[in-house]
Design a protein around this motif. Sequence first.
Motif, PDB file in Angstrom:
ATOM      1  N   ILE A  60     -21.860 -54.118 -17.366  1.00 54.10           N
ATOM      2  CA  ILE A  60     -21.393 -53.249 -18.448  1.00 54.10           C
ATOM      3  C   ILE A  60     -21.471 -51.792 -18.014  1.00 54.10           C
ATOM      4  N   PHE A  61     -22.586 -51.420 -17.416  1.00 56.94           N
ATOM      5  CA  PHE A  61     -22.768 -50.041 -16.949  1.00 56.94           C
ATOM      6  C   PHE A  61     -21.728 -49.703 -15.884  1.00 56.94           C
ATOM      7  N   GLY A  62     -21.463 -50.656 -14.985  1.00 53.92           N
ATOM      8  CA  GLY A  62     -20.464 -50.425 -13.942  1.00 53.92           C
ATOM      9  C   GLY A  62     -19.075 -50.221 -14.520  1.00 53.92           C
ATOM     10  N   LEU A  63     -18.721 -51.000 -15.529  1.00 49.64           N
ATOM     11  CA  LEU A  63     -17.410 -50.847 -16.160  1.00 49.64           C
ATOM     12  C   LEU A  63     -17.277 -49.485 -16.845  1.00 49.64           C
ATOM     13  N   ILE A  64     -18.378 -49.013 -17.448  1.00 51.09           N
ATOM     14  CA  ILE A  64     -18.345 -47.692 -18.089  1.00 51.09           C
ATOM     15  C   ILE A  64     -18.131 -46.594 -17.049  1.00 51.09           C
ATOM     16  N   ILE A  65     -18.869 -46.676 -15.946  1.00 49.89           N
ATOM     17  CA  ILE A  65     -18.715 -45.704 -14.862  1.00 49.89           C
ATOM     18  C   ILE A  65     -17.292 -45.742 -14.313  1.00 49.89           C
ATOM     19  N   LEU A  66     -16.774 -46.947 -14.126  1.00 54.82           N
ATOM     20  CA  LEU A  66     -15.419 -47.102 -13.579  1.00 54.82           C
ATOM     21  C   LEU A  66     -14.375 -46.495 -14.516  1.00 54.82           C
ATOM     22  N   PHE A  67     -14.525 -46.739 -15.812  1.00 60.00           N
ATOM     23  CA  PHE A  67     -13.537 -46.227 -16.769  1.00 60.00           C
ATOM     24  C   PHE A  67     -13.578 -44.703 -16.848  1.00 60.00           C
ATOM     25  N   ILE A  68     -14.793 -44.133 -16.925  1.00 58.38           N
ATOM     26  CA  ILE A  68     -14.907 -42.680 -17.124  1.00 58.38           C
ATOM     27  C   ILE A  68     -14.472 -41.911 -15.883  1.00 58.38           C
ATOM     28  N   PHE A  69     -15.082 -42.239 -14.728  1.00 54.60           N
ATOM     29  CA  PHE A  69     -14.855 -41.448 -13.524  1.00 54.60           C
ATOM     30  C   PHE A  69     -13.671 -41.939 -12.683  1.00 54.60           C
ATOM     31  N   GLY A  70     -13.273 -43.187 -12.894  1.00 57.54           N
ATOM     32  CA  GLY A  70     -12.168 -43.718 -12.112  1.00 57.54           C
ATOM     33  C   GLY A  70     -10.833 -43.624 -12.806  1.00 57.54           C
ATOM     34  N   PHE A  71     -10.786 -44.061 -14.067  1.00 57.78           N
ATOM     35  CA  PHE A  71      -9.512 -44.113 -14.777  1.00 57.78           C
ATOM     36  C   PHE A  71      -9.296 -42.893 -15.674  1.00 57.78           C
ATOM     37  N   TYR A  72     -10.307 -42.537 -16.474  1.00 59.92           N
ATOM     38  CA  TYR A  72     -10.119 -41.446 -17.430  1.00 59.92           C
ATOM     39  C   TYR A  72     -10.061 -40.088 -16.732  1.00 59.92           C
ATOM     40  N   LEU A  73     -11.073 -39.764 -15.927  1.00 61.57           N
ATOM     41  CA  LEU A  73     -11.100 -38.477 -15.227  1.00 61.57           C
ATOM     42  C   LEU A  73     -10.360 -38.517 -13.895  1.00 61.57           C
ATOM     43  N   ASP A  74     -10.127 -39.716 -13.364  1.00 58.67           N
ATOM     44  CA  ASP A  74      -9.387 -39.900 -12.108  1.00 58.67           C
ATOM     45  C   ASP A  74      -9.989 -39.068 -10.972  1.00 58.67           C
ATOM     46  N   LEU A  75     -11.312 -39.133 -10.848  1.00 57.82           N
ATOM     47  CA  LEU A  75     -12.002 -38.357  -9.821  1.00 57.82           C
ATOM     48  C   LEU A  75     -12.207 -39.141  -8.530  1.00 57.82           C
ATOM     49  N   PHE A  76     -12.343 -40.478  -8.635  1.00 60.93           N
ATOM     50  CA  PHE A  76     -12.647 -41.299  -7.469  1.00 60.93           C
ATOM     51  C   PHE A  76     -11.758 -42.542  -7.465  1.00 60.93           C
ATOM     52  N   PRO A  77     -11.596 -43.152  -6.292  1.00 64.40           N
ATOM     53  CA  PRO A  77     -10.808 -44.401  -6.210  1.00 64.40           C
ATOM     54  C   PRO A  77     -11.460 -45.508  -7.029  1.00 64.40           C
ATOM     55  N   THR A  78     -10.630 -46.401  -7.532  1.00 64.32           N
ATOM     56  CA  THR A  78     -11.126 -47.482  -8.400  1.00 64.32           C
ATOM     57  C   THR A  78     -11.186 -48.829  -7.698  1.00 64.32           C
ATOM     58  N   GLY A  79     -10.902 -48.898  -6.414  1.00 60.74           N
ATOM     59  CA  GLY A  79     -10.953 -50.171  -5.704  1.00 60.74           C
ATOM     60  C   GLY A  79     -10.829 -49.971  -4.211  1.00 60.74           C
ATOM     61  N   GLY A  80     -11.236 -50.990  -3.453  1.00 60.07           N
ATOM     62  CA  GLY A  80     -11.153 -50.935  -2.001  1.00 60.07           C
ATOM     63  C   GLY A  80     -12.317 -50.188  -1.375  1.00 60.07           C
ATOM     64  N   SER A  81     -12.307 -50.139  -0.043  1.00 64.59           N
ATOM     65  CA  SER A  81     -13.360 -49.431   0.686  1.00 64.59           C
ATOM     66  C   SER A  81     -12.835 -48.245   1.471  1.00 64.59           C
ATOM     67  N   VAL A  82     -11.521 -48.150   1.621  1.00 66.45           N
ATOM     68  CA  VAL A  82     -10.914 -47.034   2.344  1.00 66.45           C
ATOM     69  C   VAL A  82      -9.413 -47.047   2.064  1.00 66.45           C
ATOM     70  N   ASP A  83      -8.795 -45.899   2.167  1.00 66.05           N
ATOM     71  CA  ASP A  83      -7.346 -45.810   1.995  1.00 66.05           C
ATOM     72  C   ASP A  83      -6.665 -46.448   3.201  1.00 66.05           C
TER      73      ASP A  83
END
Length: 321
Positions: free
Chosen positions: A147-170
């Motif tokens: 649950i905590f991971g999903l919250i972090i993913l939504f806020i910083f990955g999808f909502y703020l779009d600060l970090f990648p949301t999947g994978g280990s490298v581009d």
Amino acid sequence: MWKFLLRRVLIMIPQMIILSILIFALAKAMPGDALTGKQLDPKASPERIAEIRKQMGLDDPVHVQYVNWIKNVVKGDFGISYTHKLAVTDVIGERIGNTVLLALCVFILTYILAIPLGIISGRWNDTWADKLVTGYNYIGFATPLFIFGLIILFIFGFYLDLFPTGGSVDPQIDNGTFAYYMSKLQHLVLPSMAGALISTVGISQYLRSEIIDTKVKDFVRTAKSKGVPESKIYSRHILRNSFLPIAAFLGYEITGLIAGSIFLESIFGYPGIGQLFIKSVMLRDFTVVNALVLMTSLATLFGTLISDIILSIVDPRIRID
């Protein structure tokens, strides 16, 4: 010390044997077999499937399959992945580096955050700072990792779009370049932050309790009555004794991070052995499942050994010889 190490290693031998039997038995108890997850020709006849099962040794008695598996494991051969059509060591080798890197980042961040928070909360207990730390700890205890991971993913990955949301490298960046390593770092931020913020909870709360308990002990009161400065009392007496349980659990934390990678890698789409384990279970790729469970179990045993060694070093009062 050497007698202690030898005794602990000898104890680990029967533990490893029992673990290997349990792992193999649990894998066999699961519904289906390797052919269930294997991509066979839909038009394959029952005779062809039976022939393949015989070639793979799936028709052999269970004890024969176990002995053959152990013989190969001792040689470093975990078999062939039925899904990837590659050696299990190659399949795991492609991903274990990502898991080790993620676990190392979570481990470092955890102690960077937990130790100062535990010291602040324990030294100045019942203040507003202590209430903030303990409030966060209670929330962390009540929040599951996924649950905590999903919250972090939504806020910083999808909502703020600060970090990648999947994978280990581009995948578009060339390997070995500066941009490649920066991309690896960016992909590590979210799963490392999620894992560390949850792992911090237990360590900081435990350190707080140890500091509070140590502050009221007789040797601390004696030091205060002799006029020893408070800073020296904390550095030489309180913190030194409070860190002993934390050091003792160091090995367990390492193995716990490897187990926790299953959730982190699944949530953040991080390609490591945790994600590989989930896919292998779903595809009935038992050669990979057995290898991963065995590796994790052995890591737990060695983590226990590391904890015992660390505790014997940091606390000279313990006689282990």
